[in-house]
Design a protein around this motif. Sequence first.
Motif, PDB file in Angstrom:
ATOM      1  N   ALA A   2      13.828 -43.969 -34.627  1.00  0.00           N
ATOM      2  CA  ALA A   2      14.562 -42.970 -33.832  1.00  0.00           C
ATOM      3  C   ALA A   2      15.468 -42.087 -34.691  1.00  0.00           C
ATOM      4  O   ALA A   2      15.789 -40.974 -34.292  1.00  0.00           O
ATOM      5  CB  ALA A   2      15.396 -43.673 -32.762  1.00  0.00           C
ATOM      6  N   ARG A   3      15.863 -42.565 -35.861  1.00  0.00           N
ATOM      7  CA  ARG A   3      16.769 -41.796 -36.731  1.00  0.00           C
ATOM      8  C   ARG A   3      16.037 -40.864 -37.693  1.00  0.00           C
ATOM      9  O   ARG A   3      16.667 -40.202 -38.504  1.00  0.00           O
ATOM     10  CB  ARG A   3      17.623 -42.751 -37.554  1.00  0.00           C
ATOM     11  CG  ARG A   3      18.507 -43.635 -36.719  1.00  0.00           C
ATOM     12  CD  ARG A   3      19.259 -44.593 -37.588  1.00  0.00           C
ATOM     13  NE  ARG A   3      20.123 -45.431 -36.778  1.00  0.00           N
ATOM     14  CZ  ARG A   3      20.929 -46.338 -37.263  1.00  0.00           C
ATOM     15  NH1 ARG A   3      21.005 -46.533 -38.565  1.00  0.00           N
ATOM     16  NH2 ARG A   3      21.682 -47.049 -36.466  1.00  0.00           N
ATOM     17  N   LEU A   4      14.721 -40.812 -37.604  1.00  0.00           N
ATOM     18  CA  LEU A   4      13.913 -40.106 -38.586  1.00  0.00           C
ATOM     19  C   LEU A   4      13.516 -38.706 -38.139  1.00  0.00           C
ATOM     20  O   LEU A   4      13.087 -38.502 -37.014  1.00  0.00           O
ATOM     21  CB  LEU A   4      12.639 -40.913 -38.874  1.00  0.00           C
ATOM     22  CG  LEU A   4      11.635 -40.290 -39.845  1.00  0.00           C
ATOM     23  CD1 LEU A   4      12.230 -40.140 -41.251  1.00  0.00           C
ATOM     24  CD2 LEU A   4      10.369 -41.141 -39.887  1.00  0.00           C
ATOM     25  N   THR A   5      13.645 -37.762 -39.063  1.00  0.00           N
ATOM     26  CA  THR A   5      13.135 -36.404 -38.901  1.00  0.00           C
ATOM     27  C   THR A   5      12.150 -36.159 -40.039  1.00  0.00           C
ATOM     28  O   THR A   5      12.436 -36.500 -41.187  1.00  0.00           O
ATOM     29  CB  THR A   5      14.276 -35.370 -38.976  1.00  0.00           C
ATOM     30  OG1 THR A   5      15.174 -35.595 -37.876  1.00  0.00           O
ATOM     31  CG2 THR A   5      13.754 -33.950 -38.916  1.00  0.00           C
ATOM     32  N   VAL A   6      10.998 -35.587 -39.709  1.00  0.00           N
ATOM     33  CA  VAL A   6      10.005 -35.237 -40.726  1.00  0.00           C
ATOM     34  C   VAL A   6       9.797 -33.726 -40.675  1.00  0.00           C
ATOM     35  O   VAL A   6       9.524 -33.171 -39.611  1.00  0.00           O
ATOM     36  CB  VAL A   6       8.662 -35.967 -40.506  1.00  0.00           C
ATOM     37  CG1 VAL A   6       7.634 -35.531 -41.547  1.00  0.00           C
ATOM     38  CG2 VAL A   6       8.858 -37.484 -40.546  1.00  0.00           C
ATOM     39  N   ILE A   7       9.949 -33.105 -41.828  1.00  0.00           N
ATOM     40  CA  ILE A   7       9.814 -31.650 -41.947  1.00  0.00           C
ATOM     41  C   ILE A   7       8.715 -31.354 -42.958  1.00  0.00           C
ATOM     42  O   ILE A   7       8.667 -31.964 -44.027  1.00  0.00           O
ATOM     43  CB  ILE A   7      11.141 -31.015 -42.412  1.00  0.00           C
ATOM     44  CG1 ILE A   7      12.207 -31.227 -41.351  1.00  0.00           C
ATOM     45  CG2 ILE A   7      10.960 -29.542 -42.746  1.00  0.00           C
ATOM     46  CD1 ILE A   7      13.575 -30.766 -41.755  1.00  0.00           C
ATOM     47  N   ASP A   8       7.848 -30.429 -42.607  1.00  0.00           N
ATOM     48  CA  ASP A   8       6.793 -29.990 -43.524  1.00  0.00           C
ATOM     49  C   ASP A   8       7.165 -28.649 -44.145  1.00  0.00           C
ATOM     50  O   ASP A   8       7.614 -27.742 -43.450  1.00  0.00           O
ATOM     51  CB  ASP A   8       5.470 -29.804 -42.782  1.00  0.00           C
ATOM     52  CG  ASP A   8       4.781 -31.118 -42.457  1.00  0.00           C
ATOM     53  OD1 ASP A   8       5.143 -32.146 -43.061  1.00  0.00           O
ATOM     54  OD2 ASP A   8       3.890 -31.119 -41.600  1.00  0.00           O
ATOM     55  N   ILE A   9       6.919 -28.542 -45.430  1.00  0.00           N
ATOM     56  CA  ILE A   9       7.015 -27.277 -46.148  1.00  0.00           C
ATOM     57  C   ILE A   9       5.587 -26.963 -46.597  1.00  0.00           C
ATOM     58  O   ILE A   9       4.956 -27.783 -47.279  1.00  0.00           O
ATOM     59  CB  ILE A   9       7.949 -27.379 -47.379  1.00  0.00           C
ATOM     60  CG1 ILE A   9       9.350 -27.866 -46.978  1.00  0.00           C
ATOM     61  CG2 ILE A   9       7.993 -26.057 -48.135  1.00  0.00           C
ATOM     62  CD1 ILE A   9      10.094 -26.958 -46.040  1.00  0.00           C
ATOM     63  N   ALA A  10       5.087 -25.823 -46.203  1.00  0.00           N
ATOM     64  CA  ALA A  10       3.720 -25.440 -46.569  1.00  0.00           C
ATOM     65  C   ALA A  10       3.563 -25.431 -48.085  1.00  0.00           C
ATOM     66  O   ALA A  10       4.489 -25.051 -48.816  1.00  0.00           O
ATOM     67  CB  ALA A  10       3.389 -24.065 -45.985  1.00  0.00           C
ATOM     68  N   ALA A  11       2.380 -25.837 -48.550  1.00  0.00           N
ATOM     69  CA  ALA A  11       2.107 -25.882 -49.986  1.00  0.00           C
ATOM     70  C   ALA A  11       2.322 -24.516 -50.637  1.00  0.00           C
ATOM     71  O   ALA A  11       2.861 -24.426 -51.741  1.00  0.00           O
ATOM     72  CB  ALA A  11       0.685 -26.380 -50.224  1.00  0.00           C
ATOM     73  N   GLU A  12       1.931 -23.456 -49.932  1.00  0.00           N
ATOM     74  CA  GLU A  12       2.097 -22.107 -50.466  1.00  0.00           C
ATOM     75  C   GLU A  12       3.582 -21.769 -50.640  1.00  0.00           C
ATOM     76  O   GLU A  12       3.969 -21.119 -51.605  1.00  0.00           O
ATOM     77  CB  GLU A  12       1.447 -21.063 -49.549  1.00  0.00           C
ATOM     78  CG  GLU A  12      -0.035 -21.259 -49.317  1.00  0.00           C
ATOM     79  CD  GLU A  12      -0.361 -22.353 -48.294  1.00  0.00           C
ATOM     80  OE1 GLU A  12       0.479 -22.664 -47.411  1.00  0.00           O
ATOM     81  OE2 GLU A  12      -1.453 -22.920 -48.402  1.00  0.00           O
ATOM     82  N   ALA A  13       4.402 -22.219 -49.689  1.00  0.00           N
ATOM     83  CA  ALA A  13       5.841 -21.952 -49.767  1.00  0.00           C
ATOM     84  C   ALA A  13       6.460 -22.717 -50.935  1.00  0.00           C
ATOM     85  O   ALA A  13       7.309 -22.179 -51.658  1.00  0.00           O
ATOM     86  CB  ALA A  13       6.524 -22.325 -48.457  1.00  0.00           C
ATOM     87  N   ALA A  14       6.051 -23.970 -51.137  1.00  0.00           N
ATOM     88  CA  ALA A  14       6.583 -24.757 -52.253  1.00  0.00           C
ATOM     89  C   ALA A  14       6.210 -24.117 -53.590  1.00  0.00           C
ATOM     90  O   ALA A  14       7.048 -24.015 -54.495  1.00  0.00           O
ATOM     91  CB  ALA A  14       6.070 -26.192 -52.175  1.00  0.00           C
ATOM     92  N   SER A  15       4.980 -23.647 -53.710  1.00  0.00           N
ATOM     93  CA  SER A  15       4.551 -22.974 -54.941  1.00  0.00           C
ATOM     94  C   SER A  15       5.315 -21.672 -55.156  1.00  0.00           C
ATOM     95  O   SER A  15       5.731 -21.361 -56.278  1.00  0.00           O
ATOM     96  CB  SER A  15       3.053 -22.675 -54.890  1.00  0.00           C
ATOM     97  OG  SER A  15       2.321 -23.867 -54.847  1.00  0.00           O
ATOM     98  N   ALA A  16       5.490 -20.917 -54.080  1.00  0.00           N
ATOM     99  CA  ALA A  16       6.207 -19.642 -54.172  1.00  0.00           C
ATOM    100  C   ALA A  16       7.667 -19.868 -54.554  1.00  0.00           C
ATOM    101  O   ALA A  16       8.260 -19.064 -55.278  1.00  0.00           O
ATOM    102  CB  ALA A  16       6.103 -18.883 -52.855  1.00  0.00           C
ATOM    103  N   LEU A  17       8.250 -20.951 -54.076  1.00  0.00           N
ATOM    104  CA  LEU A  17       9.632 -21.293 -54.401  1.00  0.00           C
ATOM    105  C   LEU A  17       9.777 -21.523 -55.911  1.00  0.00           C
ATOM    106  O   LEU A  17      10.717 -21.031 -56.538  1.00  0.00           O
ATOM    107  CB  LEU A  17      10.007 -22.559 -53.637  1.00  0.00           C
ATOM    108  CG  LEU A  17      11.433 -22.830 -53.286  1.00  0.00           C
ATOM    109  CD1 LEU A  17      12.039 -21.683 -52.509  1.00  0.00           C
ATOM    110  CD2 LEU A  17      11.517 -24.112 -52.467  1.00  0.00           C
TER     111      LEU A  17
END
Length: 187
Positions: free
Chosen positions: A127-142
């Motif tokens: 119940a305490r967990l949040t999962v967030i996705d960052i797109a692979a393209e966004a991670a590379s662009a970062l």
Amino acid sequence: MAANAMLYKAQLDISDIDRGYYANHALVLAQHPSETFERLTVRLLAFVLYAHEQLLFGAGLSSDDEPDLWRRSPAGEIECWIDLGQPDEARIRRACSRARGVVVINYGGRAAQIWWDKHHAALARHARLTVIDIAAEAASALAALSEPCGRTLKWQCVLQEGEVQIMGPDTELVVVPRVRMAAAKSA
């Protein structure tokens, strides 16, 4: 800090309109020898997403007992535990038993999806967990946005309506984190 770690300075100007948080942060990040530059910049993005005066980088890859980032209360309790990538379910379970809130920032394209498909049923029990996705393209662009800056990363960040606008010295990037699973709200 790991032997042979590469140090980076980061200057963040954060305007989080969604949370009403406005601050400048001067940080020092240690890049573990086995850590990619992309992962380092995703750690920095995690800081931007959860920015707080008490948020600190943990030992990360150098320690199994610490997260990539965390925030402690003045009494020493862990308020927020943030891990990157695809941690195993046992690690997440331990984190959820120790912290008020746990966040996994999942990135990596196909590997991220495979991890989610394998673990989502077990993760739903936390119940305490949040999962967030960052797109692979966004991670590379970062990573690409930050590489020309050498060892000093300067980002101006505006968070509004679930989007993160990051402006570097010569370019701009918009990252839209996808909340795959949100922690249950406490009553």
